[in-house]
Design a protein around this motif. Structure first.
Motif, PDB file in Angstrom:
ATOM      1  N   LEU A 189       0.918  -1.145  -0.067  1.00 25.62           N
ATOM      2  CA  LEU A 189       0.075   0.015   0.099  1.00 25.62           C
ATOM      3  C   LEU A 189       0.915   1.312  -0.014  1.00 25.62           C
ATOM      4  N   PRO A 190       0.362   2.164  -0.698  1.00 21.14           N
ATOM      5  CA  PRO A 190       1.330   3.362  -0.980  1.00 21.14           C
ATOM      6  C   PRO A 190       1.377   4.342   0.468  1.00 21.14           C
ATOM      7  N   MET A 191       2.489   4.903   0.977  1.00 19.72           N
ATOM      8  CA  MET A 191       2.836   5.746   1.909  1.00 19.72           C
ATOM      9  C   MET A 191       2.988   7.088   1.401  1.00 19.72           C
TER      10      MET A 191
ATOM     11  N   LYS B 131       3.878   9.918   3.566  1.00 21.37           N
ATOM     12  CA  LYS B 131       4.033  10.685   4.732  1.00 21.37           C
ATOM     13  C   LYS B 131       3.826  12.272   4.529  1.00 21.37           C
TER      14      LYS B 131
ATOM     15  N   ARG C  35       0.923  14.255   5.566  1.00 25.46           N
ATOM     16  CA  ARG C  35       0.220  14.112   6.952  1.00 25.46           C
ATOM     17  C   ARG C  35       0.910  14.757   8.049  1.00 25.46           C
TER      18      ARG C  35
ATOM     19  N   ARG D 234      -0.208  14.723  13.102  1.00 21.63           N
ATOM     20  CA  ARG D 234      -0.537  13.559  13.693  1.00 21.63           C
ATOM     21  C   ARG D 234      -0.026  13.633  15.142  1.00 21.63           C
TER      22      ARG D 234
ATOM     23  N   ASP E 221       5.801   6.181  16.028  1.00 16.00           N
ATOM     24  CA  ASP E 221       5.903   5.044  16.034  1.00 16.00           C
ATOM     25  C   ASP E 221       7.183   4.553  16.513  1.00 16.00           C
TER      26      ASP E 221
ATOM     27  N   GLU F 238      -8.965  10.679   9.287  1.00 16.43           N
ATOM     28  CA  GLU F 238      -7.730  11.228   7.979  1.00 16.43           C
ATOM     29  C   GLU F 238      -8.102  11.816   6.849  1.00 16.43           C
TER      30      GLU F 238
ATOM     31  N   ARG G  15      -7.423  15.210   5.336  1.00 16.89           N
ATOM     32  CA  ARG G  15      -6.976  15.680   4.151  1.00 16.89           C
ATOM     33  C   ARG G  15      -7.585  16.756   3.377  1.00 16.89           C
TER      34      ARG G  15
ATOM     35  N   HIS H 204      -6.426   9.878  -4.912  1.00 19.28           N
ATOM     36  CA  HIS H 204      -5.230   9.483  -4.138  1.00 19.28           C
ATOM     37  C   HIS H 204      -5.696   8.720  -2.764  1.00 19.28           C
TER      38      HIS H 204
ATOM     39  N   HIS I 256      -7.120   6.333  -1.038  1.00 24.12           N
ATOM     40  CA  HIS I 256      -7.395   4.913  -1.257  1.00 24.12           C
ATOM     41  C   HIS I 256      -7.948   4.615   0.182  1.00 24.12           C
TER      42      HIS I 256
ATOM     43  N   LEU J  56      -8.908   1.841   1.703  1.00 26.50           N
ATOM     44  CA  LEU J  56      -7.987   0.952   2.740  1.00 26.50           C
ATOM     45  C   LEU J  56      -6.929   1.662   3.383  1.00 26.50           C
ATOM     46  N   GLU J  57      -5.998   2.317   2.491  1.00 22.64           N
ATOM     47  CA  GLU J  57      -4.871   3.102   2.912  1.00 22.64           C
ATOM     48  C   GLU J  57      -5.456   3.970   4.038  1.00 22.64           C
TER      49      GLU J  57
ATOM     50  N   ASN K 280      -3.686   3.368   7.927  1.00 21.73           N
ATOM     51  CA  ASN K 280      -2.537   4.381   8.254  1.00 21.73           C
ATOM     52  C   ASN K 280      -3.276   5.556   8.899  1.00 21.73           C
ATOM     53  N   GLY K 281      -4.574   5.797   8.707  1.00 24.17           N
ATOM     54  CA  GLY K 281      -5.099   7.113   8.948  1.00 24.17           C
ATOM     55  C   GLY K 281      -5.110   7.132  10.738  1.00 24.17           C
TER      56      GLY K 281
ATOM     57  N   GLY L 157       2.207   2.343   9.409  1.00 21.78           N
ATOM     58  CA  GLY L 157       2.114   3.531   8.439  1.00 21.78           C
ATOM     59  C   GLY L 157       1.727   4.855   9.121  1.00 21.78           C
TER      60      GLY L 157
END
Lengths: 343, 343
Positions: A1-3, A5, A8, A11, A15, B185, B189, B273, B275, B277-278, B282-283, B337
């Motif tokens: 899956l595309p990151m 960063k 964003r 946050r 991690d 998330e 955005r 952009h 997605h 699931l992403e 990762n959100g 992520g």
């Protein structure tokens, strides 16, 4: 899956790097963590800490900012003093209620450049304070930031009905302070006037860099029900005494010659502006205790408690004025000289 | 006595302006302060707050940063959302233990320019959160600063031995999440892409601006001893699930098609952009609950709890890997992520 960063920026949590930081804090500042033993059920590493309150005790809760540029200067203050003082000043509020500190939360925002030696030294000071003050790290929050931001929450306890509030002073009560006032301010001025870093061993800096909350005195006064009102001197007598009087709906008269002032070394001509009485009245950060005792109980207050000087400086009045009586007997109004960060 | 304010840049506390600020906070955010009633013995205005713990309950303690530029942008985020969210996100940690929030401390650093309308709106949001979440302001610390800095400490309670930790997940347990993931998330955005301030009523922004900690669900799962482990999703499933697994010394397999993802409106081509699931993996900032339940108890978990969807997304494994199974049955490693503020 595309990151993705870069997009964003907002946050709250981290991690890997944050986990490392938290492990470093847990290892260095704790060592002695008592999870499972005693009343701490769960410390660092879960969503929150879990504590079992002690039956027969009330919980004391307080927090304090300690911010680079506002409360300390990285270029001037040794990092271990930052670690010591951020905890000591929050614990002082527990001493001021007559309580015993138990646990603390550390919220820390740190620039990447401070994650090496500075941070190790900071943790050394924090750990020393944690052990000396009997106050255990149980959680907190960390993030990155261009400046060092610290917030400390302290949880303490005090036997039911023994907490000493600001609001209990009555007309006729006698007013006492512990220690000498103005010492921390004198140390601060010394730090500001001096170029570069200072030796942390200079005796005139000790109270500014490593203040000691008056825990033993506070809990003794609370346990014996001696103090009718109490607070710690964080902003200077001229600012804090009015707060105690407002909370108690009373006034006060204090005698200038009786105030135990900082001893300014004579052979420092550059310090001639440091008038000891002015330092004592308006200097902050002393973390001595200001307390009142009924006339009837005055004979029970010793001249010193565990080598800490206790001094009678005046009395509470029914009239709500705050008066300072000079050596010549002249009275003047006591005006708050504390510094106001909003001005 | 001579004042000499210019020379004293380093002081922790304030006098008149700070007192005004504290009065303003106390008036606006409290209203309903319960001092004397219930278990709050002493709130704002003394050295510290005093609480009487409830017999048979453990105390939950947690704190959270909320910093301008790191966690919110003044130019983008409505001030009442800042007030709501700074408390809601800290309260979410209490929900994650299965507890009930009771009291909070507010540490606030504020520029002079924000003391007017911004501050009034901020307090409105804070008060609304305080009332909605049943969490009462009992103290804090204030100071001046060029940027808005917020730290919130929350004290909650949970019946003895009912707190749900991160560490209780066992191989074979089923993994659930509440709500839909990635919504906050997506809102963030949207905020970042949009020029200027946004309407706080945009439904896609609600979860980003006014998140709702899942208190009722958390305490129900704790009371019924249904959840073996639980945490709140603050950094995204791909970062938070590994934390739960590490704490429990287990691994997990989750199925991508089962994850309840944000519904991205189709008629927003500029958002291609995003997605779903992403966003869901990762959100951050969703503040939904992630919890595990033993297979034996799975039948007791409803499809929704008080209109909040509960979804089975996978299971806990003995092998410590974290795997994401795609719709085609292919397995890939789940990589965190989450955004790291220290990078």
């Amino acid at each position: 899956l595309p990151m993705d960063k870069g997009k964003r920026p907002l946050r709250g949590v981290a991690d890997r790097a944050e986990s490392r930081l938290i492990r470093q804090i847990a290892r260095a500042a704790l060592g002695q963590q008592s999870v499972g033993r005693g009343r701490l059920r769960l410390g660092i590493g879960d969503d929150a800490a879990l504590l079992s309150p002690k039956p027969g005790f009330e919980t004391i809760l307080t927090c304090d900012w300690f911010l680079e540029g506002t409360h300390f200067l990285s270029a001037k203050h040794p990092p271990d003093s930052v670690g010591w003082k951020c905890l000591a000043r929050a614990v002082s509020d527990v001493a001021a209620m007559g309580g015993t500190p138990r646990y603390f939360l550390l919220s820390l925002a740190l620039p990447a450049s401070r994650r090496g030696r500075w941070f190790a030294e900071f943790l050394r000071g924090l750990r020393r304070a944690s052990q000396a003050l009997g106050c255990e790290l149980v959680g907190g929050d960390t993030t990155g930031r261009p400046e060092i931001l610290i917030n400390v929450t302290v949880v303490g306890e005090v036997p039911n009905k023994h907490a000493v509030l600001r609001s209990g002073a009555r007309p006729g009560d006698l007013i006492y302070v512990s220690g000498r006032l103005g010492e921390a301010e004198f140390g601060l001025r010394h730090v500001c006037a001096h170029k570069g870093r200072l030796s942390a061993n200079d005796p005139h800096l000790k109270k500014h860099l490593y203040p000691e909350p008056r825990l033993a005195l506070g809990s003794w006064l609370a346990e014996k029900d001696l103090a009718t009102a109490m607070m710690d001197l964080s902003d200077g007598l001229s600012t804090d005494l009015p707060r105690l009087c407002t909370a108690s709906s009373v006034g006060a008269q204090i005698e200038a010659p009786k105030i135990p002032v900082v001893q300014v070394p004579e052979r420092r001509p550059e310090r001639k502006h440091d008038h000891p009485l002015e330092l004592a009245l308006n200097g902050g950060d002393d973390y001595e205790l200001l307390f009142t005792v009924s006339q009837r109980n005055a004979k029970l207050v010793p001249q010193s408690f565990q080598k800490l000087k206790l001094t009678l400086i005046g009395r509470i009045t029914r009239e709500k004025d705050l008066l300072l009586i000079g050596g010549d007997g002249r009275k003047q109004r006591l005006l708050p000289g504390g510094w106001d960060p909003f001005r």
